[in-house]
Enzyme design. Structure first.
Site, PDB file in Angstrom:
ATOM      1  N   LYS A 192       0.863  -1.193   0.000  1.00  0.00           N
ATOM      2  CA  LYS A 192       0.000   0.000   0.000  1.00  0.00           C
ATOM      3  C   LYS A 192       0.893   1.234   0.000  1.00  0.00           C
ATOM      4  O   LYS A 192       2.029   1.197   0.479  1.00  0.00           O
ATOM      5  CB  LYS A 192      -0.871   0.016   1.267  1.00  0.00           C
ATOM      6  CG  LYS A 192      -2.168   0.761   1.094  1.00  0.00           C
ATOM      7  CD  LYS A 192      -3.206  -0.104   0.402  1.00  0.00           C
ATOM      8  CE  LYS A 192      -4.538   0.564   0.236  1.00  0.00           C
ATOM      9  NZ  LYS A 192      -5.570  -0.370  -0.234  1.00  0.00           N
ATOM     10  N   GLY A 208     -20.635   5.874   3.253  1.00  0.00           N
ATOM     11  CA  GLY A 208     -19.549   6.194   2.325  1.00  0.00           C
ATOM     12  C   GLY A 208     -20.060   6.045   0.908  1.00  0.00           C
ATOM     13  O   GLY A 208     -20.281   4.921   0.443  1.00  0.00           O
ATOM     14  N   GLY A 267     -18.692   6.868  -2.142  1.00  0.00           N
ATOM     15  CA  GLY A 267     -17.661   7.107  -3.159  1.00  0.00           C
ATOM     16  C   GLY A 267     -17.761   6.035  -4.224  1.00  0.00           C
ATOM     17  O   GLY A 267     -18.852   5.519  -4.509  1.00  0.00           O
ATOM     18  N   ASN A 268     -16.626   5.662  -4.779  1.00  0.00           N
ATOM     19  CA  ASN A 268     -16.618   4.669  -5.854  1.00  0.00           C
ATOM     20  C   ASN A 268     -17.291   3.370  -5.415  1.00  0.00           C
ATOM     21  O   ASN A 268     -18.253   2.905  -6.048  1.00  0.00           O
ATOM     22  CB  ASN A 268     -15.164   4.429  -6.301  1.00  0.00           C
ATOM     23  CG  ASN A 268     -15.070   3.334  -7.344  1.00  0.00           C
ATOM     24  OD1 ASN A 268     -15.866   3.285  -8.274  1.00  0.00           O
ATOM     25  ND2 ASN A 268     -14.137   2.435  -7.175  1.00  0.00           N
ATOM     26  N   ALA A 269     -16.824   2.796  -4.316  1.00  0.00           N
ATOM     27  CA  ALA A 269     -17.366   1.499  -3.890  1.00  0.00           C
ATOM     28  C   ALA A 269     -18.840   1.623  -3.470  1.00  0.00           C
ATOM     29  O   ALA A 269     -19.675   0.802  -3.869  1.00  0.00           O
ATOM     30  CB  ALA A 269     -16.515   0.945  -2.741  1.00  0.00           C
ATOM     31  N   GLY A 270     -19.163   2.652  -2.691  1.00  0.00           N
ATOM     32  CA  GLY A 270     -20.528   2.806  -2.178  1.00  0.00           C
ATOM     33  C   GLY A 270     -21.560   3.032  -3.285  1.00  0.00           C
ATOM     34  O   GLY A 270     -22.637   2.432  -3.281  1.00  0.00           O
TER      35      GLY A 270
HETATM   36  P1  NAD Z   1     -13.808   7.062  -2.347  1.00  0.00           P
HETATM   37  O1  NAD Z   1     -12.844   8.117  -1.982  1.00  0.00           O
HETATM   38  O2  NAD Z   1     -14.327   7.010  -3.743  1.00  0.00           O
HETATM   39  O3  NAD Z   1     -15.072   7.138  -1.374  1.00  0.00           O
HETATM   40  C1  NAD Z   1     -15.014   7.284  -0.005  1.00  0.00           C
HETATM   41  C2  NAD Z   1     -16.329   7.894   0.418  1.00  0.00           C
HETATM   42  O4  NAD Z   1     -16.435   7.864   1.843  1.00  0.00           O
HETATM   43  C3  NAD Z   1     -16.489   9.360   0.005  1.00  0.00           C
HETATM   44  O5  NAD Z   1     -17.790   9.553  -0.525  1.00  0.00           O
HETATM   45  C4  NAD Z   1     -16.350  10.130   1.326  1.00  0.00           C
HETATM   46  O6  NAD Z   1     -17.096  11.329   1.329  1.00  0.00           O
HETATM   47  C5  NAD Z   1     -16.951   9.118   2.274  1.00  0.00           C
HETATM   48  N1  NAD Z   1     -16.587   9.310   3.680  1.00  0.00           N
HETATM   49  C6  NAD Z   1     -15.404   9.670   4.218  1.00  0.00           C
HETATM   50  N2  NAD Z   1     -15.523   9.747   5.567  1.00  0.00           N
HETATM   51  C7  NAD Z   1     -16.812   9.422   5.861  1.00  0.00           C
HETATM   52  C8  NAD Z   1     -17.558   9.306   7.064  1.00  0.00           C
HETATM   53  N3  NAD Z   1     -16.984   9.532   8.240  1.00  0.00           N
HETATM   54  N4  NAD Z   1     -18.853   8.947   6.990  1.00  0.00           N
HETATM   55  C9  NAD Z   1     -19.442   8.684   5.789  1.00  0.00           C
HETATM   56  N5  NAD Z   1     -18.786   8.781   4.633  1.00  0.00           N
HETATM   57  C10 NAD Z   1     -17.493   9.142   4.664  1.00  0.00           C
HETATM   58  O7  NAD Z   1     -13.145   5.667  -1.928  1.00  0.00           O
HETATM   59  P2  NAD Z   1     -13.554   4.209  -2.386  1.00  0.00           P
HETATM   60  O8  NAD Z   1     -12.636   3.810  -3.462  1.00  0.00           O
HETATM   61  O9  NAD Z   1     -15.012   4.109  -2.575  1.00  0.00           O
HETATM   62  O10 NAD Z   1     -13.116   3.389  -1.080  1.00  0.00           O
HETATM   63  C11 NAD Z   1     -13.944   3.334   0.066  1.00  0.00           C
HETATM   64  C12 NAD Z   1     -13.414   2.267   1.001  1.00  0.00           C
HETATM   65  O11 NAD Z   1     -13.371   1.028   0.303  1.00  0.00           O
HETATM   66  C13 NAD Z   1     -11.986   2.506   1.519  1.00  0.00           C
HETATM   67  O12 NAD Z   1     -11.867   1.951   2.814  1.00  0.00           O
HETATM   68  C14 NAD Z   1     -11.149   1.726   0.551  1.00  0.00           C
HETATM   69  O13 NAD Z   1      -9.879   1.388   1.100  1.00  0.00           O
HETATM   70  C15 NAD Z   1     -12.040   0.524   0.346  1.00  0.00           C
HETATM   71  N6  NAD Z   1     -11.785  -0.218  -0.875  1.00  0.00           N
HETATM   72  C16 NAD Z   1     -11.952   0.365  -2.089  1.00  0.00           C
HETATM   73  C17 NAD Z   1     -11.656  -0.351  -3.232  1.00  0.00           C
HETATM   74  C18 NAD Z   1     -11.887   0.220  -4.599  1.00  0.00           C
HETATM   75  O14 NAD Z   1     -11.705  -0.516  -5.570  1.00  0.00           O
HETATM   76  N7  NAD Z   1     -12.327   1.444  -4.746  1.00  0.00           N
HETATM   77  C19 NAD Z   1     -11.160  -1.656  -3.121  1.00  0.00           C
HETATM   78  C20 NAD Z   1     -11.049  -2.236  -1.862  1.00  0.00           C
HETATM   79  C21 NAD Z   1     -11.349  -1.499  -0.749  1.00  0.00           C
END
Ligand code: NAD
Length: 415
Positions: free
Chosen positions: A105, A216, A218-221
């Site tokens: 990482k 959350g 973001g991308n995953a949510g």
């Molecule tokens: P991202 O930056 O696209 O989204 C993160 C989201 O979380 C944002 O909308 C942000 O506003 C929100 N957020 C931050 N703090 C918050 C809080 N206290 N309460 C509610 N929402 C909050 O990131 P992502 O890529 O969607 O990743 C999200 C999680 O999933 C991370 O832990 C990341 O490590 C994990 N993850 C992502 C991937 C991937 O492929 N994108 C893969 C494995 C794990």
């Protein structure tokens, strides 16, 4: 509120798995720490002409099963210990889905929300100039993570190829498709998570067409919001949150409209029909499935007792603390732990490396089908470990991942 050190948590999780597996002390000592850590101080030219100094890391936790693999985060609260923890989880995660990869990482302490596109590009390129000799398709393969994206990867790949004077797109994954990215990567993490929810519903009789909530957005949510309904044939999205707001509607949101709104305005704040609620309350709603998809340590001993979800699918890395794991188990909540639930992303990243290496690309259907096979198999291996060893779900997943890594270390003669 108590502050949690994610790295200490990963070390504790490892000790628990080691005890179940009866690992010897040298293996435990080896697996408790990263094999390689790099720390950089990066000077970057900002738009006002001044130089700003950024602190950055790359950590290669373990490479017994293959090159290190893991994302790069841009975040103001980044520390060496958050990166160590995330690198450890990547190691167990790639092993749980049985990929020929290790775990790594990276992270840069910065606030991307306050930086221009050009400043982010300068920072990305400077980071690659610093880490170039330590990464590579046979050493360490980075990807995006929180607040980095395919554009960041395209800049990084371009800088790397300029430095090495070679075309080698597979050194970075989750690139845009025009420069060597794969079909099916954008929604892979969420798709993998929803596949594990599907298996949990089939095996244990949960009803995915009832209410679900996402912390959350973001991308995953966002992808989970859509894929939950697409793959599971229904479901009522009653609450979502991002860093700015948490919103609720007992009749359910239109997931497509909500994603569109978030992409246009940058937040779910003020989405029409959404009642504003406290961020913590979202986690405690009565839902069939809860997807934590934000950051670490969202579910702790303070709130675990109040959680009413039947299934928790951890798309985020490390959203639950060890004390909370025990409470959730006692409450009979079906937890699908991060190293399994969020493994879809790294699985398709691995597919991307494979495709880049022979410059021949699969269809989206092929990617989905192969992802489904990997995640379905991993879900049932973890269930088997949980049942055989009579352990809680995270420990079951750790037992599967750690056993595979420990075996590779032993075969290599390291321990
Ligand atoms: P991202 O930056 O696209 O989204 C993160 C989201 O979380 C944002 O909308 C942000 O506003 C929100 N957020 C931050 N703090 C918050 C809080 N206290 N309460 C509610 N929402 C909050 O990131 P992502 O890529 O969607 O990743 C999200 C999680 O999933 C991370 O832990 C990341 O490590 C994990 N993850 C992502 C991937 C991937 O492929 N994108 C893969 C494995 C794990």
């Amino acid at each position: 509120m108590e502050t949690y050190n994610s790295f200490k948590i990963t070390q504790q999780q490892l000790r628990e798995a080691a005890k179940v597996l009866n690992l010897d002390q040298s293996t435990i000592d080896l697996l408790s720490w990263p094999q390689k850590e790099f720390k950089y101080t990066l000077p970057v030219k900002m738009d006002d002409g001044k130089i700003k100094i950024f602190h950055a890391y790359r950590i290669q936790y373990n490479h017994a099963r293959g090159p290190a693999k893991g994302g790069i985060r841009f975040h103001p609260e980044e520390t060496v210990d958050t990166i160590r923890a995330l690198a450890a989880w990547m190691t167990w995660k790639t092993a749980v889905v049985d990929l020929p990869l290790g775990g790594g990482k990276g992270g840069i302490k910065c606030n991307p929300k306050e930086m221009s596109k050009r400043e982010l590009e300068n920072l990305s390129r400077e980071y690659i100039r610093a880490i170039a000799t330590h990464i590579g398709i046979d050493r360490d393969i980075p990807a995006p993570d929180v607040y980095t994206n395919p554009q960041t990867m395209a800049w990084m790949m371009d800088e790397y190829e300029t430095l090495t004077n070679k075309h080698q797109p597979g050194v970075f994954t989750d690139k845009p498709e025009q420069v060597g990215g794969t079909e099916g990567r954008r929604d892979a993490t969420a798709r993998g998570g929803v596949i594990t929810v599907r298996e949990a519903c089939k095996t244990y009789g949960y009803d995915p067409t009832k209410d679900y909530a996402i912390q959350g957005f973001g991308n995953a949510g966002q992808r989970a919001a859509l894929l939950h309904q697409e793959i599971l044939g229904g479901g009522n999205l009653i609450a979502v949150s991002d860093s700015k707001a948490a919103i609720f509607n007992k009749n359910g949101f239109d997931a497509k409209e909500l994603v569109k709104y978030k992409l246009t305005t940058g937040s779910v704040y003020n989405f029409p029909g959404g009642e504003s609620i406290d961020h913590n309350d979202l986690l405690e709603l009565k839902v069939e499935v809860l997807y934590p998809a934000a950051l670490e340590n969202a579910i702790t001993k303070e709130n675990a007792g109040k959680i009413k979800a039947k299934v928790i699918c951890e798309l985020a890395n490390g959203p639950t603390t060890p004390e909370a794991d025990i409470i959730l188990q006692e409450k009979g909540i079906h937890l699908i732990p991060d190293i399994l639930a969020s493994a879809g992303g790294v699985t398709v990243s691995y597919f991307e490396v494979v495709q880049d290496s022979y410059s021949y690309f699969w269809s989206e259907e092929q990617v989905h089908q192969r992802l489904d096979q990997k995640l379905t198999k991993a879900y049932h291996s973890v269930q088997e470990a949980i049942n055989d060893k009579k352990v809680h779900p995270r420990l079951g997943a750790m037992v599967v991942g750690v056993a595979r890594v420990a075996q590779a270390c032993k075969l290599r003669g390291w321990v």
